[in-house]
Design an enzyme around this catalytic site. Structure first.
Site, PDB file in Angstrom:
ATOM      1  N   LYS A  74       0.828  -1.206   0.000  1.00 25.25           N
ATOM      2  CA  LYS A  74       0.000   0.000   0.000  1.00 25.25           C
ATOM      3  C   LYS A  74       0.871   1.268   0.000  1.00 25.25           C
ATOM      4  O   LYS A  74       2.085   1.186   0.234  1.00 25.25           O
ATOM      5  CB  LYS A  74      -0.945  -0.049   1.212  1.00 25.25           C
ATOM      6  CG  LYS A  74      -1.988  -1.186   1.114  1.00 25.25           C
ATOM      7  CD  LYS A  74      -2.942  -1.172   2.300  1.00 25.25           C
ATOM      8  CE  LYS A  74      -4.025  -2.233   2.143  1.00 25.25           C
ATOM      9  NZ  LYS A  74      -4.972  -2.227   3.309  1.00 25.25           N
ATOM     10  N   TYR A 124     -12.437  -2.905  -3.613  1.00 26.72           N
ATOM     11  CA  TYR A 124     -13.063  -2.863  -2.286  1.00 26.72           C
ATOM     12  C   TYR A 124     -14.589  -2.807  -2.379  1.00 26.72           C
ATOM     13  O   TYR A 124     -15.224  -2.153  -1.566  1.00 26.72           O
ATOM     14  CB  TYR A 124     -12.535  -1.665  -1.501  1.00 26.72           C
ATOM     15  CG  TYR A 124     -11.119  -1.835  -0.965  1.00 26.72           C
ATOM     16  CD1 TYR A 124     -10.789  -2.934  -0.152  1.00 26.72           C
ATOM     17  CD2 TYR A 124     -10.121  -0.907  -1.232  1.00 26.72           C
ATOM     18  CE1 TYR A 124      -9.510  -3.097   0.353  1.00 26.72           C
ATOM     19  CE2 TYR A 124      -8.833  -1.064  -0.717  1.00 26.72           C
ATOM     20  CZ  TYR A 124      -8.539  -2.157   0.075  1.00 26.72           C
ATOM     21  OH  TYR A 124      -7.263  -2.301   0.588  1.00 26.72           O
ATOM     22  N   ASN A 167      -2.243   0.261   7.243  1.00 22.68           N
ATOM     23  CA  ASN A 167      -1.779  -1.091   7.586  1.00 22.68           C
ATOM     24  C   ASN A 167      -0.897  -1.762   6.538  1.00 22.68           C
ATOM     25  O   ASN A 167      -0.791  -2.988   6.484  1.00 22.68           O
ATOM     26  CB  ASN A 167      -2.952  -1.967   8.031  1.00 22.68           C
ATOM     27  CG  ASN A 167      -3.916  -2.298   6.918  1.00 22.68           C
ATOM     28  OD1 ASN A 167      -3.820  -1.739   5.821  1.00 22.68           O
ATOM     29  ND2 ASN A 167      -4.829  -3.205   7.181  1.00 22.68           N
ATOM     30  N   HIS A 185      -1.929  -5.456   1.538  1.00 22.40           N
ATOM     31  CA  HIS A 185      -3.183  -6.167   1.308  1.00 22.40           C
ATOM     32  C   HIS A 185      -2.884  -7.602   0.887  1.00 22.40           C
ATOM     33  O   HIS A 185      -1.933  -7.832   0.146  1.00 22.40           O
ATOM     34  CB  HIS A 185      -3.992  -5.503   0.183  1.00 22.40           C
ATOM     35  CG  HIS A 185      -5.048  -6.409  -0.387  1.00 22.40           C
ATOM     36  ND1 HIS A 185      -6.274  -6.578   0.215  1.00 22.40           N
ATOM     37  CD2 HIS A 185      -5.032  -7.244  -1.450  1.00 22.40           C
ATOM     38  CE1 HIS A 185      -6.973  -7.483  -0.489  1.00 22.40           C
ATOM     39  NE2 HIS A 185      -6.237  -7.896  -1.494  1.00 22.40           N
ATOM     40  N   GLU A 230      -9.241 -10.718  -7.806  1.00 21.37           N
ATOM     41  CA  GLU A 230      -8.316  -9.593  -7.644  1.00 21.37           C
ATOM     42  C   GLU A 230      -7.179  -9.642  -8.661  1.00 21.37           C
ATOM     43  O   GLU A 230      -6.752  -8.610  -9.178  1.00 21.37           O
ATOM     44  CB  GLU A 230      -7.770  -9.561  -6.211  1.00 21.37           C
ATOM     45  CG  GLU A 230      -8.870  -9.236  -5.197  1.00 21.37           C
ATOM     46  CD  GLU A 230      -8.440  -9.327  -3.740  1.00 21.37           C
ATOM     47  OE1 GLU A 230      -9.204  -8.848  -2.875  1.00 21.37           O
ATOM     48  OE2 GLU A 230      -7.347  -9.875  -3.442  1.00 21.37           O
TER      49      GLU A 230
HETATM   50  P1  GTP Z   1      -6.897  -6.414   3.293  1.00 22.74           P
HETATM   51  O1  GTP Z   1      -5.840  -7.473   3.172  1.00 22.74           O
HETATM   52  O2  GTP Z   1      -6.296  -5.026   3.188  1.00 22.74           O
HETATM   53  O3  GTP Z   1      -8.073  -6.614   2.386  1.00 22.74           O
HETATM   54  O4  GTP Z   1      -7.406  -6.505   4.776  1.00 22.74           O
HETATM   55  P2  GTP Z   1      -8.507  -7.495   5.363  1.00 22.74           P
HETATM   56  O5  GTP Z   1      -9.062  -8.413   4.324  1.00 22.74           O
HETATM   57  O6  GTP Z   1      -7.907  -8.131   6.544  1.00 22.74           O
HETATM   58  O7  GTP Z   1      -9.604  -6.466   5.852  1.00 22.74           O
HETATM   59  P3  GTP Z   1     -10.851  -5.877   5.033  1.00 22.74           P
HETATM   60  O8  GTP Z   1     -10.884  -6.439   3.651  1.00 22.74           O
HETATM   61  O9  GTP Z   1     -12.042  -6.010   5.913  1.00 22.74           O
HETATM   62  O10 GTP Z   1     -10.460  -4.340   4.970  1.00 22.74           O
HETATM   63  C1  GTP Z   1      -9.722  -3.847   3.891  1.00 22.74           C
HETATM   64  C2  GTP Z   1      -8.918  -2.655   4.338  1.00 22.74           C
HETATM   65  O11 GTP Z   1      -9.768  -1.619   4.775  1.00 22.74           O
HETATM   66  C3  GTP Z   1      -7.992  -2.917   5.535  1.00 22.74           C
HETATM   67  O12 GTP Z   1      -6.769  -3.499   5.197  1.00 22.74           O
HETATM   68  C4  GTP Z   1      -7.782  -1.487   6.041  1.00 22.74           C
HETATM   69  O13 GTP Z   1      -6.822  -0.798   5.235  1.00 22.74           O
HETATM   70  C5  GTP Z   1      -9.147  -0.868   5.787  1.00 22.74           C
HETATM   71  N1  GTP Z   1      -9.949  -0.947   7.005  1.00 22.74           N
HETATM   72  C6  GTP Z   1     -10.597  -2.025   7.518  1.00 22.74           C
HETATM   73  N2  GTP Z   1     -11.231  -1.720   8.654  1.00 22.74           N
HETATM   74  C7  GTP Z   1     -10.967  -0.401   8.871  1.00 22.74           C
HETATM   75  C8  GTP Z   1     -11.346   0.531   9.888  1.00 22.74           C
HETATM   76  O14 GTP Z   1     -12.041   0.202  10.836  1.00 22.74           O
HETATM   77  N3  GTP Z   1     -10.869   1.815   9.748  1.00 22.74           N
HETATM   78  C9  GTP Z   1     -10.096   2.209   8.702  1.00 22.74           C
HETATM   79  N4  GTP Z   1      -9.673   3.482   8.636  1.00 22.74           N
HETATM   80  N5  GTP Z   1      -9.717   1.354   7.727  1.00 22.74           N
HETATM   81  C10 GTP Z   1     -10.153   0.089   7.821  1.00 22.74           C
HETATM   82 MG    MG Z   2      -9.813  -7.816   2.483  1.00 22.38          MG
END
Ligand code: GTP
Ligand code: MG
Length: 148
Positions: free
Chosen positions: A9, A49, A112, A115, A126
């Site tokens: 990222k 997303y 974070n 991804h 993806e």
């Molecule tokens: P990815 O590997 O990035 O897809 O993460 P994930 O699959 O573990 O989580 P998810 O797909 O639910 O969320 C995708 C991304 O959205 C996360 O990696 C974060 O960057 C962002 N995100 C998720 N939850 C939050 C939140 O509560 N606050 C914020 N600011 N960003 C969030």
């Molecule tokens: Mg995810």
């Protein structure tokens, strides 16, 4: 073999963590089959997303992900989807273990670092979204030293 979609990222690109993240997958034994640097646009990220569009943090996620270039890549190997998630660590850095990418380099869920696809079917979707041109087929000389 199985494939996963991993993306460095914008924060991690800015912080010089691209090589570190690649090294972890390389040294594990996974094979890199696609890699590029791109400035993602909102349209692409909205598709990536699509399950999160209704979340309250979606606008901030979009501005974060368009704030600079990202490094999308495709890694191949047995069990790579699950192993990739393990290497990256839990989504919330406050919950990710030391030794994982997020555990070692992140504090805030909104920054974070990386991804990783959450399932084999998600990875297929993806990969075709980010690499419509396809991936590169090549033979790794390490294959027989990594798999029995
Ligand atoms: P990815 O590997 O990035 O897809 O993460 P994930 O699959 O573990 O989580 P998810 O797909 O639910 O969320 C995708 C991304 O959205 C996360 O990696 C974060 O960057 C962002 N995100 C998720 N939850 C939050 C939140 O509560 N606050 C914020 N600011 N960003 C969030
Ligand atoms: Mg995810």
């Amino acid at each position: 073999r199985e494939r996963t979609f991993i993306m460095v990222k914008p924060d991690a690109v800015q912080r010089g963590l691209v090589g570190n993240i690649i090294t972890r997958f390389e040294q594990k034994g996974f094979k890199l089959v696609a890699l590029k640097m791109v400035q993602a646009d909102e349209e692409l990220l909205r598709q990536h997303y699509k399950d999160l569009v209704s979340k309250p943090f979606f606008p901030s996620l979009m501005s974060y992900m368009t704030s600079g270039p990202v490094v999308p890549m495709v890694w191949e190997g047995d069990g790579v989807v699950k192993a990739g998630r393990t290497i990256l660590g839990a989504t919330k850095p406050s919950e990710s273990a030391p030794g994982t990418v997020r555990g070692d380099y992140a504090i805030d869920v909104g920054r974070n670092v990386c991804h990783g696809s959450d399932a084999v079917e998600t990875a297929v979707r993806e990969i075709s979204l980010w690499f419509p041109e396809g991936v590169t087929k090549w033979d790794s000389h390490s294959e027989s030293w990594i798999y029995e």
